[in-house]
Design an enzyme around this catalytic site. Structure first.
Site, mmCIF file in Angstrom:
data_model
loop_
_atom_site.group_PDB
_atom_site.id
_atom_site.type_symbol
_atom_site.label_atom_id
_atom_site.label_comp_id
_atom_site.label_asym_id
_atom_site.label_seq_id
_atom_site.Cartn_x
_atom_site.Cartn_y
_atom_site.Cartn_z
ATOM 1 N N TYR A 1 -53.238 -37.444 -0.981
ATOM 2 C CA TYR A 1 -54.034 -37.675 -2.182
ATOM 3 C C TYR A 1 -54.649 -39.068 -2.131
ATOM 4 O O TYR A 1 -53.946 -40.064 -1.952
ATOM 5 C CB TYR A 1 -53.097 -37.511 -3.368
ATOM 6 N N LYS B 1 -50.885 -31.615 -13.696
ATOM 7 C CA LYS B 1 -51.607 -30.444 -13.209
ATOM 8 C C LYS B 1 -50.992 -29.157 -13.774
ATOM 9 O O LYS B 1 -51.160 -28.842 -14.928
ATOM 10 C CB LYS B 1 -51.604 -30.446 -11.683
ATOM 11 N N ARG C 1 -37.304 -46.791 -23.729
ATOM 12 C CA ARG C 1 -38.026 -46.799 -22.452
ATOM 13 C C ARG C 1 -37.275 -46.057 -21.356
ATOM 14 O O ARG C 1 -37.868 -45.528 -20.411
ATOM 15 C CB ARG C 1 -38.290 -48.250 -22.019
ATOM 16 N N ASP D 1 -45.163 -34.559 -1.581
ATOM 17 C CA ASP D 1 -45.964 -34.230 -2.763
ATOM 18 C C ASP D 1 -46.051 -32.707 -2.851
ATOM 19 O O ASP D 1 -46.632 -32.054 -1.990
ATOM 20 C CB ASP D 1 -47.357 -34.847 -2.632
#
Length: 399
Positions: free
Chosen positions: A113, A210, A60, A185
Site C-alpha cells: 500500500y 474498508k 485512551r 496486510d
C-alpha cells in the site's frame, strides 16, 4: 448475559456473537476520558496493568466497548488477541514502531500500500533502519535476502493496485527459521477469506475502514497477533504515539462485523461476474483478479484463500491519459475516489511504475482499479460498457 458460541460454529455465526455481552443486541457506545476507581489500590492495580488485554485505566487505553470489538476481530482473524488503532495506516506502521530499532533491516513487499510504503521510507528509515523492498513473488527464496540484522518482513497479499499473491506460508517459514517477525496486510481478505496467522504470520493488520466498517463512514485499523506476548509491545507503542480510537467509530465497525460475511459474498460474486465479463470485452487488455484462472497467482490464491472480495484491476487498452479520463468520468454507477470496501462501486486510475524498486511495472496500457459494490451487476456491466464506448474502446455490446 454473554452469548456462548460453539467452537464448531461457521464463521458467519461466530461473528454474530463475538465480543457481545450484556442484554443489548448492539454493543453500547461508551464515551469516556476519565475512569473512576473506588480505591487508590484499585487505581494502582489498573495503572500497573494498563497495557494488558482488557484493562480499563484511562479512556485512551480503551473501554469495554473497544475491548469487545477487539475480541470480535480476534474471532474473525483466528487470533489470540487484537488491538484497534485510529486508521489502517496506523495499523501498518505500528509494528515497526513497536519492534524495530536503529540498525535493524526490514523487508517490504514491493507492492505494499503506497501510503504505508511512504511511511516506511520517509519515517521508519530515518531512524537508522534499512528498508529494502522485495519482489512479492519471491516465495521461499526470500531467505536469501534475510540478514543477521533483519528484524521484520512486511507482506501484503494480494498486492496493492496490482494484486500479486504472495506465498505467505513459505515466507513465514523462512522468516521463523531465522527469528524474523512477519506482518501481513490482510485488508483485502479480511480474515473471512484468508487468515495469515494460520498460514504462519505473526501479525495480521487491516484497514477496518474498508470492509469491516463497510459503509465508508468511519476510519479504523486493527492488528491481530498469533501470540499474546506481542500485544503488550504494540499497546505500549500505541501509547507512545497517543493513539486512541473513537468509541463511535468502534460502534460502526462492530456493527459492520455482524454483516461482513453477507456483504462479502455479494462483493465476491459481483466482482467475479464483472471481471469475467471484462476478460472478453474489447478495450480491456488484461484483467487482474486473483480469483480468475488467468491470474498468475491463482493457484496460490486457491490454496490459501477461501474466496475473493470486490477489489481488482484491469489494464485498459489506452495509452492516452485524456482517453482514460473520459472513460472513468463517463461512469455513472462508479464513484471516483480513494479507499474501497463500502457498499458503493468505485474506480481509480493508477500508475504503479513510480512506486516500485525491486520490480518494474512495464504494462502497456492504463491501469484502472475497480471496487464492485452492492449494486445490481447488470447495471454495473451496462455502465462499464457505455463508458468504454464513450472512450472510443469499441462499440457498445449487450450486457
Amino acid at each position: 448475559m454473554t452469548r456462548q458460541i460453539s467452537e464448531r460454529a461457521a464463521p458467519s455465526t461466530a461473528l454474530l456473537g463475538a465480543g457481545r455481552s450484556g442484554n443489548t443486541v448492539a454493543q453500547p457506545i461508551r464515551r469516556a476520558s476519565t475512569l473512576l476507581f473506588d480505591t487508590v489500590a484499585d487505581l494502582d492495580r489498573a495503572k500497573a496493568a494498563r497495557f494488558d488485554k482488557g484493562t480499563e485505566f484511562y479512556g485512551r487505553f480503551g473501554t469495554r466497548d473497544v475491548f469487545a470489538f477487539e475480541e470480535a476481530v480476534s474471532v474473525l482473524e483466528g487470533a489470540e488477541a487484537s488491538l484497534a488503532v485510529p486508521s489502517g495506516l496506523a495499523a501498518c506502521v505500528l509494528p515497526f514502531v513497536a519492534f524495530v530499532k536503529p540498525g535493524d533491516h526490514v523487508l517490504i513487499a514491493d507492492t505494499a500500500y503506497e501510503p504505508a510504503r511512504t511511511s516506511f521510507v520517509q519515517y521508519i528509515a530515518r531512524n537508522n533502519v534499512e528498508v529494502e523492498f522485495y519482489d512479492p513473488t519471491i516465495g521461499a527464496e526470500i531467505s536469501e535476502l534475510i540478514r543477521p540484522e533483519t528484524r521484520l518482513i512486511y507482506l501484503e497479499s494480494p498486492g496493492s493496485m496490482t494484486f500479486e499473491v504472495q506465498d505467505i506460508p513459505a515466507i513465514a517459514a523462512a522468516a521463523r527459521a531465522r527469528g524474523v517477525m512477519t506482518v501481513c496486510d490482510n485488508t483485502w481478505a479480511t480474515g473471512y477469506f484468508c487468515r495469515p496467522l494460520a498460514l504462519g504470520a505473526d501479525i495480521s493488520v487491516q484497514a477496518a475502514t474498508k470492509y469491516i466498517v463497510g459503509h465508508s463512514d468511519a476510519m479504523l485499523g486493527t492488528l491481530s497477533v498469533a501470540d499474546t506476548e506481542l500485544l503488550t509491545p504494540l499497546r505500549q507503542a500505541a501509547n507512545w504515539l497517543g493513539y486512541h480510537v473513537s468509541p463511535d467509530d468502534v460502534f460502526l465497525a462492530a456493527r459492520g462485523l455482524r454483516t461482513l460475511p453477507a456483504r462479502l459474498e455479494l462483493h465476491r460474486t459481483g466482482a467475479l461476474e464483472v471481471a469475467s465479463w471484462m476478460e472478453s470485452r474489447p478495450g480491456i487488455r488484461r484483467v487482474i483478479h486473483p480469483g480468475l484462472s488467468s491470474h498468475s497467482g491463482h493457484a496460490l490464491w486457491k490454496r490459501d484463500f477461501t474466496g475473493s472480495t470486490g477489489l481488482f484491476a484491469a489494464v485498459l487498452d489506452i495509452t492516452d491519459r485524456a482517453q482514460a479520463v473520459r472513460f472513468v468520468e463517463a461512469l455513472r454507477h462508479f464513484g471516483l475516489g480513494f479507499s474501497w470496501g463500502g457498499f458503493e462501486s468505485l474506480t481509480l486510475l493508477g500508475d504503479p511504475s513510480g512506486a516500485r524498486t525491486a520490480t518494474r511495472w512495464t504494462e502497456t496500457g492504463t491501469l484502472c482499479r475497480f471496487h464492485i459494490g452492492l449494486e445490481a451487476v447488470a447495471d454495473l456491466i451496462g455502465d462499464l460498457d457505455q463508458a468504454l464506448a464513450s472512450a472510443g474502446l469499441g462499440e457498445t455490446v449487450a450486457a
